[in-house]
Scaffold this active site. Structure first.
Site, PDB file in Angstrom:
ATOM      1  N   ASP A   1      33.957   4.134  33.420  1.00 58.72           N
ATOM      2  CA  ASP A   1      32.608   3.751  32.985  1.00 58.72           C
ATOM      3  C   ASP A   1      32.437   4.185  31.531  1.00 58.72           C
ATOM      4  O   ASP A   1      32.593   5.365  31.204  1.00 58.72           O
ATOM      5  CB  ASP A   1      31.581   4.442  33.895  1.00 58.72           C
ATOM      6  CG  ASP A   1      30.186   3.855  33.766  1.00 58.72           C
ATOM      7  OD1 ASP A   1      29.890   3.229  32.730  1.00 58.72           O
ATOM      8  OD2 ASP A   1      29.382   4.044  34.700  1.00 58.72           O
TER       9      ASP A   1
ATOM     10  N   ASP B   1      26.641  -0.390  28.414  1.00 59.86           N
ATOM     11  CA  ASP B   1      27.131   0.446  29.517  1.00 59.86           C
ATOM     12  C   ASP B   1      27.885  -0.490  30.452  1.00 59.86           C
ATOM     13  O   ASP B   1      27.285  -1.411  31.014  1.00 59.86           O
ATOM     14  CB  ASP B   1      25.890   1.071  30.194  1.00 59.86           C
ATOM     15  CG  ASP B   1      26.232   2.059  31.295  1.00 59.86           C
ATOM     16  OD1 ASP B   1      27.420   2.204  31.632  1.00 59.86           O
ATOM     17  OD2 ASP B   1      25.277   2.674  31.832  1.00 59.86           O
TER      18      ASP B   1
ATOM     19  N   HIS C   1      18.833   6.023  30.506  1.00 56.97           N
ATOM     20  CA  HIS C   1      18.087   5.712  31.729  1.00 56.97           C
ATOM     21  C   HIS C   1      16.614   5.783  31.369  1.00 56.97           C
ATOM     22  O   HIS C   1      16.067   6.860  31.196  1.00 56.97           O
ATOM     23  CB  HIS C   1      18.387   6.713  32.849  1.00 56.97           C
ATOM     24  CG  HIS C   1      19.763   6.590  33.389  1.00 56.97           C
ATOM     25  ND1 HIS C   1      20.025   6.159  34.661  1.00 56.97           N
ATOM     26  CD2 HIS C   1      20.958   6.806  32.821  1.00 56.97           C
ATOM     27  CE1 HIS C   1      21.333   6.125  34.851  1.00 56.97           C
ATOM     28  NE2 HIS C   1      21.918   6.532  33.752  1.00 56.97           N
TER      29      HIS C   1
ATOM     30  N   GLU D   1      24.665  -2.055  38.147  1.00 58.89           N
ATOM     31  CA  GLU D   1      25.890  -1.384  38.599  1.00 58.89           C
ATOM     32  C   GLU D   1      25.945  -1.149  40.103  1.00 58.89           C
ATOM     33  O   GLU D   1      25.576  -0.085  40.577  1.00 58.89           O
ATOM     34  CB  GLU D   1      26.143  -0.091  37.823  1.00 58.89           C
ATOM     35  CG  GLU D   1      24.977   0.855  37.695  1.00 58.89           C
ATOM     36  CD  GLU D   1      25.352   2.125  36.922  1.00 58.89           C
ATOM     37  OE1 GLU D   1      26.522   2.551  36.954  1.00 58.89           O
ATOM     38  OE2 GLU D   1      24.460   2.700  36.292  1.00 58.89           O
TER      39      GLU D   1
ATOM     40  N   GLU E   1      30.136  -2.872  36.668  1.00 57.40           N
ATOM     41  CA  GLU E   1      28.917  -2.754  35.855  1.00 57.40           C
ATOM     42  C   GLU E   1      28.956  -3.605  34.593  1.00 57.40           C
ATOM     43  O   GLU E   1      29.972  -3.676  33.910  1.00 57.40           O
ATOM     44  CB  GLU E   1      28.690  -1.289  35.442  1.00 57.40           C
ATOM     45  CG  GLU E   1      27.436  -1.084  34.601  1.00 57.40           C
ATOM     46  CD  GLU E   1      27.194   0.367  34.231  1.00 57.40           C
ATOM     47  OE1 GLU E   1      28.166   1.147  34.184  1.00 57.40           O
ATOM     48  OE2 GLU E   1      26.023   0.719  33.981  1.00 57.40           O
TER      49      GLU E   1
HETATM   50 CO    CO Z   1      27.837   2.816  33.338  1.00 58.45          CO
END
Ligand code: CO
Length: 303
Positions: free
Chosen positions: A89, A100, A170, A195, A287
């Protein structure tokens, strides 16, 4: 174009560039990862690629194996090697505009996690197909959950996608991986990380060992001069984005570890824990970062 539109267009450009370069880094990681390769070597090669592209890491590379779903990143003296079901990730940042994205890879000779990986990949694809302005969060969650269930495995319910805002990984909406009844609607212009996580276990993760991944939490005065110096550096360099203890060891030497401990105890820093599937069952992840557009969505981290 008016001044306002021009400004908006410039911002969009940064989101798009972050997505494009983030996917390039992910493709590079996919190419270099081999069974038994030291995780530290993967992390360092990927970070070199990121700096060659003149962007920054938005968070430390997550290299999570088997039942560890997320929040695992090599320590400065790490000796673990890639094996089993590995999730990679990666996030990059351009002036705080973040991408991301993640993939899972089966490093077993018999490819025993093939279907589990397909489950999260397919769920991501199906979610992307239905995302548009006006769709409810529970509908996105439901399609992820239902798609994963067609593989006779479970969606991990207490891990979720998230809205991305400048310098905030986030922030705003949480995108569920199951039908949680949330009727909030997506809006045009939102940047989201979607994700799905799939597992042969029960589908709940819990805190595991400390991860070596930290983030700035709040100003707290500490008496230790070194710790103060390191906290100043963290605030300036990473703002509220996650960072690795390994990066600080590189810059300040191993004494940084002592300072990190002090800062964590003082509440200035948050230290993330590894997220581990409760029944110790393997977990896969897929993701992408997407932009909600007028009629659907644009995958910013498309390869
Ligand atoms: Co991620």
């Amino acid at each position: 174009m008016g001044k306002r539109e021009e400004k908006e267009e410039k911002k969009l450009e940064k989101w798009r560039d972050a997505g494009k370069l983030g996917s390039e880094v992910l493709a590079y990681a996919k190419k270099i990862v081999k069974p038994e390769m030291p995780l530290l070597e993967i992390a360092e090669q990927v970070e070199k690629k990121i700096s060659n592209l003149k962007v920054k890491s938005a968070f430390p590379i997550n290299l999570s194996i088997n039942e560890i779903a997320a929040h695992s990143s090599p320590l400065y003296n790490d000796i673990d090697k890639a094996h089993g079901l590995l999730k990679v990730d990666i996030g990059v940042s351009i002036d705080g505009h973040i991408s991301d994205n993640a993939f899972s890879i089966d490093l077993t000779p018999e490819q025993k996690y093939k279907d589990l990986i397909l489950a999260s990949e397919y769920a991501l694809k199906e979610a992307i197909k239905i995302i548009r302005p006006g769709i409810m969060l529970m509908e996105v969650g439901r399609i992820i959950q239902d798609t994963i269930a067609t593989y006779n495995v479970a969606s991990v319910r207490n891990l979720s996608g998230h809205e991305l805002k400048p310098w905030h990984l986030h922030s705003g909406l949480t995108i569920p991986n199951y039908d949680n009844g949330n009727t909030t609607k997506l809006k045009q212009g939102m940047t989201l990380a979607i994700e799905p996580f799939a597992t042969t276990g029960g589908g709940i993760v819990q805190d595991g060992k400390p991860s070596g991944i930290y983030k700035f939490q709040k100003h707290e005065s500490v008496r230790d001069t070194n710790a103060r110096k390191i906290l100043n550096f963290i605030e300036k360099e990473y703002k509220e984005l996650p960072f690795s203890a390994r990066w600080l060891v590189k810059k300040f030497g191993t004494r940084a570890l002592f300072s990190l401990r002090l800062l964590e105890q003082a509440g200035a820093l948050h230290h993330f824990k590894q997220l581990v599937e409760k029944t110790k069952a393997p977990v896969s992840q897929a993701e992408h970062t997407i932009l909600v557009t007028e009629k659907g969505c644009e995958v910013l981290t498309k390869q």
